[in-house]
Design an enzyme around this catalytic site. Structure first.
Site, PDB file in Angstrom:
ATOM      1  N   LYS A 163      66.478  11.956  33.524  1.00 61.04           N
ATOM      2  CA  LYS A 163      67.397  10.904  33.961  1.00 61.04           C
ATOM      3  C   LYS A 163      66.542   9.842  34.812  1.00 61.04           C
ATOM      4  O   LYS A 163      65.504   9.967  34.776  1.00 61.04           O
ATOM      5  CB  LYS A 163      68.011  11.607  35.272  1.00 61.04           C
ATOM      6  CG  LYS A 163      69.257  12.699  34.707  1.00 61.04           C
ATOM      7  CD  LYS A 163      69.780  13.391  35.933  1.00 61.04           C
ATOM      8  CE  LYS A 163      70.822  14.468  35.540  1.00 61.04           C
ATOM      9  NZ  LYS A 163      71.984  13.837  34.842  1.00 61.04           N
ATOM     10  N   ARG A 173      76.578  22.898  30.000  1.00 60.55           N
ATOM     11  CA  ARG A 173      77.333  23.683  29.119  1.00 60.55           C
ATOM     12  C   ARG A 173      76.745  24.639  28.222  1.00 60.55           C
ATOM     13  O   ARG A 173      77.023  25.653  27.701  1.00 60.55           O
ATOM     14  CB  ARG A 173      77.914  22.663  28.234  1.00 60.55           C
ATOM     15  CG  ARG A 173      77.103  21.596  27.454  1.00 60.55           C
ATOM     16  CD  ARG A 173      77.588  20.698  26.601  1.00 60.55           C
ATOM     17  NE  ARG A 173      77.749  19.552  28.037  1.00 60.55           N
ATOM     18  CZ  ARG A 173      78.477  18.066  27.810  1.00 60.55           C
ATOM     19  NH1 ARG A 173      78.956  17.898  26.648  1.00 60.55           N
ATOM     20  NH2 ARG A 173      78.337  17.529  28.645  1.00 60.55           N
TER      21      ARG A 173
END
Ligand code: BES
Ligand code: MN
Ligand code: ZN
Length: 501
Positions: free
Chosen positions: A282, A356
């Protein structure tokens, strides 16, 4: 702040400040006749002259300093006639939180809540008591675990419920205790959310779960890296591969006598204790916020604590998928293909779509355990912020009835949800050319495709809903019973949902 109870009627009541609620056009004398018996000075208190009961208004009344009830905080609720049950409770929560905080600012040491005045609202007295107690405690909570000094302004020492009866009646007392239990659940989840990743690893989450199990009579099982690998959970293991802090799959079960054999509600929480993005790292700005990427799991822990303490008569299992997402020589890479426990292969487009992947194996595990319903809760996407903002969590689900239940539980909890569509076209987006699924379908409809990905690991005949709390898990400002920092969003909803079984 401790809870106390004072019975015996007006002559026996005493506290530094009483908290009272007034809607527009209401008169204090009419709303709280017993309180006025105890403190007749209130009817002529100058502070009432300019008080109109407007929403957000707060009045301070001062009586003779030596009087056992020498101060009142009057909270305006606005026009209550048009409000629903749930909206009324929300106004009361906001007012109670703000009043408690105001009292602390004023240096008030002890608080009281006259119960006989609470029957006027479009909500039953017990729920009203529960919400006031809960909101006062939540408003007073502070994020101070890592401060070396206690704050200078001390919290009020206690809040007493004032009764006219000779003895403290059972039902309101239990309601107040329920409010306290709800507040403690949210505070646990807030504290976990605000704990930085160097003090909260997956093993720390497991230790927290074991502690809850010991104290509140639940069963707890913790699976470690080898167990995760040998169960074939290749997606979960891949996310955890880059960190020295080993993953944990934590199972916490509330199975009261007589309900141990029924098919459980299983709530599955994303517990990424830090999300650096992994190799798809990130950007630097605000990366520290990703210490709160475990708040789904935090909400599950908080809710399980309350469910056990309330003694809800139903079987509920919490599953916490905890790992740290770090870049490292052993980390998974973009382009890797991994196999999840249900046999499906996943092409890793972005290692930053890690939530996920851990949830894929965790919801599969929940289905294997024979769930009646599965609800997963996760700070899954930034896309949900773009879609719904910071006040509403997204739902992606395979069962409309479960969605309705969650929305109702949310209304009771003061937490908003909005269901996103799961069109077959959206499923196309997560198909891979080289594997069964892609872990990321890019920006378009990111909240939907993220949810649908998780749904690929749920048994078709088990009702399932995914709650994306990416936009609601942290608050940027303090307001009423809400405090800047981790919100514990979802904790209350899950408690209410379990209560609806
Ligand atoms: N934990 C983040 C989602 C998130 C980001 C929540 C910011 C709250 C604030 C999640 O793991 C993530 O990185 N999601 C990616 C998914 C993308 C790579 C498909 C995102 O939302 O950008
Ligand atoms: Mn991520
Ligand atoms: Zn994440």
């Amino acid at each position: 702040m401790e809870l106390r109870f004072q019975a015996g009627g007006p002559e026996s009541w005493s506290a530094d400040a009483v908290i009272v609620f007034l809607s527009e056009d209401e008169k204090l004398e009419k709303a709280y006749p017993e309180l006025l018996d105890a403190a007749p000075w209130m009817s002529i208190a100058p502070g009432m002259r300019d008080f109109h009961g407007k929403k957000g208004e707060m009045g301070l009344l001062y009586g003779p300093p030596a009087h056992p009830l020498s101060r009142a905080v009057v909270v305006g609720l606005g026009k209550l006639d048009a409000l629903t049950y749930a909206e009324t409770l929300e106004e009361i929560r906001k007012g109670a939180g703000a009043a408690a905080v105001r009292c602390r600012e004023l240096g008030v040491d002890t608080l009281a809540l006259p119960v006989s005045g609470l029957a006027r609202f479009n909500a039953d007295v017990e729920r009203t008591i529960e919400e006031i107690v809960c909101a006062a405690m939540l408003g007073l909570w502070r994020n101070k675990a890592f401060k070396s000094k206690e704050p200078e302004d001390a919290d009020p020492r206690w809040l007493a419920l004032l009764f006219c009866d000779a003895n403290v009646p059972d039902f309101p007392r239990l309601a107040a205790r329920r409010g306290e239990t709800h507040a403690e659940a949210v505070i646990l989840a807030r504290n976990l959310a605000n704990t930085p990743a160097n003090s909260l690893t997956p093993e720390d989450m497991a230790e927290e779960a074991r502690k809850l199990a010991r104290r509140h009579d639940m069963n707890c099982e913790v699976l470690e890296r080898e167990d995760i690998v040998s169960l074939g959970m290749g997606a979960f293991a891949a996310v955890a591969a880059g960190s020295v802090n080993d993953p944990r799959l934590i199972i916490l079960e509330h199975a009261p006598a007589g309900h141990a054999d029924e098919a459980p509600l299983i709530v599955v929480g994303k517990g990424i204790t830090f999300d650096s993005g992994g190799i798809s790292i990130k950007p630097d700005d605000n990366m520290g916020e990703m210490k709160d990427d475990m708040t789904g799991a935090g909400a599950v822990l908080g809710a399980m604590r309350a469910i056990a303490r309330l003694g809800l008569k139903c079987n509920v299992i919490g599953v916490l998928a905890c790992a740290e997402n770090m870049p490292d020589g052993k980390a998974q890479r973009p382009g890797d293909i991994v196999r999840a426990a249900n046999g499906k292969t996943i092409e890793v487009v972005s290692t930053d779509a890690e939530g996920r992947m851990v949830l894929a194996d965790a919801v599969w595990y929940a289905c294997q355990m024979g769930a009646k319903k599965v609800v997963d809760i996760a700070t899954l996407t930034g896309a949900v912020i773009i879609a719904l903002g910071n006040e509403t969590s997204g739902i992606v689900a395979n069962d409309d009835e479960l969605v309705e239940q969650i929305k109702l539980a949310g209304r009771m909890a003061g937490e908003n949800y909005w269901q996103l569509p799961s069109l077959p076209e959206c499923k196309e987006a997560i198909k891979s050319d080289v594997a069964d699924l892609l872990n990321s379908a890019g920006r378009a409809g990111g909240c939907i495709t993220g949810g649908l990905f998780i749904g690929e690991f749920v048994d078709k005949d088990i009702p399932w809903a995914h709650l994306d709390i990416g936009g609601t898990s942290t608050a940027t400002k303090t307001d009423g019973f809400k405090v800047k920092g981790g919100t514990a969003f979802g904790t209350m909803t899950l408690i209410k949902l379990a209560g609806m079984l």
